[in-house]
Design a protein around this motif. Sequence first.
Motif, PDB file in Angstrom:
ATOM      1  N   ILE A   1       0.832  -1.202   0.000  1.00  0.00           N
ATOM      2  CA  ILE A   1       0.000   0.000   0.000  1.00  0.00           C
ATOM      3  C   ILE A   1       0.865   1.248   0.000  1.00  0.00           C
ATOM      4  O   ILE A   1       0.628   2.211  -0.750  1.00  0.00           O
ATOM      5  CB  ILE A   1      -0.953  -0.015   1.204  1.00  0.00           C
ATOM      6  CG1 ILE A   1      -1.976  -1.140   1.074  1.00  0.00           C
ATOM      7  CG2 ILE A   1      -1.659   1.335   1.341  1.00  0.00           C
ATOM      8  CD1 ILE A   1      -2.894  -1.274   2.262  1.00  0.00           C
ATOM      9  N   LEU A   2       1.897   1.273   0.846  1.00  0.00           N
ATOM     10  CA  LEU A   2       2.758   2.455   0.926  1.00  0.00           C
ATOM     11  C   LEU A   2       3.542   2.663  -0.371  1.00  0.00           C
ATOM     12  O   LEU A   2       3.724   3.810  -0.809  1.00  0.00           O
ATOM     13  CB  LEU A   2       3.720   2.306   2.107  1.00  0.00           C
ATOM     14  CG  LEU A   2       3.077   2.292   3.496  1.00  0.00           C
ATOM     15  CD1 LEU A   2       4.137   2.112   4.577  1.00  0.00           C
ATOM     16  CD2 LEU A   2       2.286   3.574   3.747  1.00  0.00           C
ATOM     17  N   VAL A   3       3.990   1.585  -0.979  1.00  0.00           N
ATOM     18  CA  VAL A   3       4.734   1.713  -2.235  1.00  0.00           C
ATOM     19  C   VAL A   3       3.834   2.262  -3.331  1.00  0.00           C
ATOM     20  O   VAL A   3       4.227   3.167  -4.093  1.00  0.00           O
ATOM     21  CB  VAL A   3       5.330   0.347  -2.629  1.00  0.00           C
ATOM     22  CG1 VAL A   3       5.857   0.395  -4.067  1.00  0.00           C
ATOM     23  CG2 VAL A   3       6.450  -0.036  -1.679  1.00  0.00           C
ATOM     24  N   GLN A   4       2.608   1.761  -3.428  1.00  0.00           N
ATOM     25  CA  GLN A   4       1.699   2.233  -4.463  1.00  0.00           C
ATOM     26  C   GLN A   4       1.310   3.695  -4.239  1.00  0.00           C
ATOM     27  O   GLN A   4       1.201   4.479  -5.189  1.00  0.00           O
ATOM     28  CB  GLN A   4       0.442   1.353  -4.495  1.00  0.00           C
ATOM     29  CG  GLN A   4       0.693  -0.086  -4.905  1.00  0.00           C
ATOM     30  CD  GLN A   4       1.193  -0.189  -6.330  1.00  0.00           C
ATOM     31  OE1 GLN A   4       0.916   0.660  -7.163  1.00  0.00           O
ATOM     32  NE2 GLN A   4       1.943  -1.233  -6.624  1.00  0.00           N
ATOM     33  N   ALA A   5       1.104   4.086  -2.985  1.00  0.00           N
ATOM     34  CA  ALA A   5       0.752   5.478  -2.704  1.00  0.00           C
ATOM     35  C   ALA A   5       1.904   6.419  -3.039  1.00  0.00           C
ATOM     36  O   ALA A   5       1.680   7.541  -3.504  1.00  0.00           O
ATOM     37  CB  ALA A   5       0.360   5.624  -1.232  1.00  0.00           C
TER      38      ALA A   5
END
Length: 815
Positions: free
Chosen positions: A169-173
């Motif tokens: 999630i953090l990488v995609q955001a």
Amino acid sequence: MKRLARLRSSLPLPARRDGNQSLALTATLAATLRFNASEPSAPKRSGAVDLDEEAALPSSVRNRRPPTATVKRGLEEFDAYYSLQQLCPADDWRKSVERLCLPLPPAFRVKPGLICRGEGVAEEVQALLRWLKDWQPEEVGWCPGAFRLLAAGDIGKQGRLLDKKLNQILVQAQRAGLITRQETASMLPALVLDVHPEHLVLDLCAAPGSKTMQVLEMMHGDLGEATALPPRGLLVANDLKSWRLNRLRERARRQPAAPLLATCADARRYPNLFLVSTKEGQRRGRLRFDRVLCDVPCSGDGTVRKARGLLDHWTPRGGLAHHGDQLAILCRGMELLAPGGLLTYSTCAFNPVECEAVVAAGLAWAKGSMEVVAVDVPGLRLQGGLTTWRVPAPAPSLDAPVGGITYGSWEDVPILDRSSGRLRRTMFPPAAYTPAAKATAEIAEQLKRCRRLLPVTDNGGGFFLALLRRLEHVDAPLKRGDRVRVFFNGLEAVVRGPGSGPFTGLTRVTYESDGSMYHVASDGLERSIAPAPAPALASTPCAPATEEALATPGDTTEQGACSGTGVAEAAAALGEEDAERTDAPKRLSLPLLPVSEEDWQSVAVFFGLVSDETKAAELGVQAFPRAALVYGPDPGYDGSPGSTPDIALCLASEALREVARAPAPRPVLRPVFLRPAPQGSRAVVFPLARQGLDGLEAGLGPDGCEWRAVAEAAPLLAKCCTRRVVHTSLAALRRLVEGPKEVEASTVGADPSWPAGTVVLTGRRGGDRNSEGPLVALLAFLTSSGRVRVVYQKGLNSRLLVTLALPSEALAPNG
């Protein structure tokens, strides 16, 4: 006898003309047994040794410490050493050590444009926080737009999250450009610098780039992508390794208009940059920076919560190897700072040798031209700097107490340790190299204004920060090679060094007109800001500050101690040494050429771009910054065999366009349009004209445009284009990014009769251009058959952008 034979064969002995080495061998064995003997009668290592006995030894023995075993004590030694330094009250340090044993909670910052003043964060961020609710997101009160996750779980030895779902999630955001992952402690330097869009900023040690990105976001201000005009300032991000800058350059291209120049040079000897402008009344000559960041390499023992294996091999001596480079980087940053400018010196280490000792030595080198500014961050408690500290012995000892052997002053250091070359006077409190009591007291008073962040006050790691300011109308001390103007005759000259003999106290200069040499008082010279002639551009970078440059004149009592050379003499000596280096970074010109009128008209007519602000206001769009458009390289070209780079039209800030020369320059431009390069071209093209491009076949039909827009420029074009923009609903955009690759043009509201080429799809709630809520802009391609397909680009998650902008009831748990 066997032990004697082994020692004799393993120890280097001084050569003697008579061939008799018995005296040297006896002295060497005596020194070895004195340090390593296991008998109870052997003297134990203390803070000092018998100096008479040391002086009687041969020089080869005095200058070398016999090898001893390295003892690994981990957290116990770490706790004992820093308890001895008294960084904070004992109870605070005990709580800090307890917190250091826990995993570091991940943190991130949201884009400044997504922070609504007085209204919290934008809807996209609120949707992201709802996704992260299982990991307990907590807002960092002292840094606007920063959050940390309290229930993120454990992390690996390399600092990576073990929770794969959270990490995804953090990488995609971050790829979507919504957040930037960064530790809370490292947010401090940029936060206290107070950067504005018009500032000239230098980051001497930029990679991997979290602080650089924070400064870049501050230069864009709170408007974010709401304006197409690039900032007027410039951010220079430097690192010694070129491969470490690649990730930074990729992240910077997600900014609306990146005023970033990446350079590859040694920060200790960073060369001067020059400005060239054809506009009358604008600045010329050597570039001086309004803000400088010196986040120097360090031992990193403040990051033990993230680097879980660091304590396994930690020793108090880890900071000794970094002290010299840190001091050199700080002094070079001071030289490049403009009068009235601010500089931050920071490390992620606790050791005072890497923190207060470097700042104190830098203040002594600056000779009153710099001052430390007290830092107060609302909502965050910071510890003041130390005025006294202890320096660890340069080598381990088996009989040393837990925490190691330490010395409180230079006088306490034995001759053997002084001669080892690993201890310097500048590692000790300023009394070791500033004999004047008044100067020592002034430096000690300024050290109290330094700040140290401990885990007990913030749920993060350890960090040291010093904010320094150059006094108004005060410049850095003159050094060899500086160009000056002599007051009494107005002639230009070059500094050659300090005077000696009867000219002690004067400065030796050489006039450029006839090459004659004279001695002039320092207050009779003014630093020249005129650009140097062409041969001087390849001259030596300035020398770093050294221990000798801070020495007391005439102090030559011990070998290996400060030698009594002055600041200018030491700089001159190192400057001559650097002049012979063949691996110095080359200074190259930046070919940031303005876009021709023909190419501008090609994109302006096709997309309906207007550069006049009055006409743009009448049409209800923003004016496109025509003057900031330059030719640049293809941002997606990776140099693979058989591939050819495209030609790009990019936005560049005013200051970036004025930089004439830089070491290994890599301008990070904001690509807006691309055009395929001619077939057979194998090099990045900076076109001087349109030679060889007139017959380029775009394959878009007679009414199409050979320039295609870049996917990341969609939000900018949505605000500036009067043509080729389609306004639709977020639901239609979501169906497009999740459904088939191509749809009919009428499905999204596009006109099938338009010429083939790029179109911009925008969506708000309700489908109205003026509706409330976040604007999502995607790039699509309209084919000649009247079908539309989304243009995807690596690193840009279009689906996430659309999904986060949808109402909360439309969000699926799995995204």
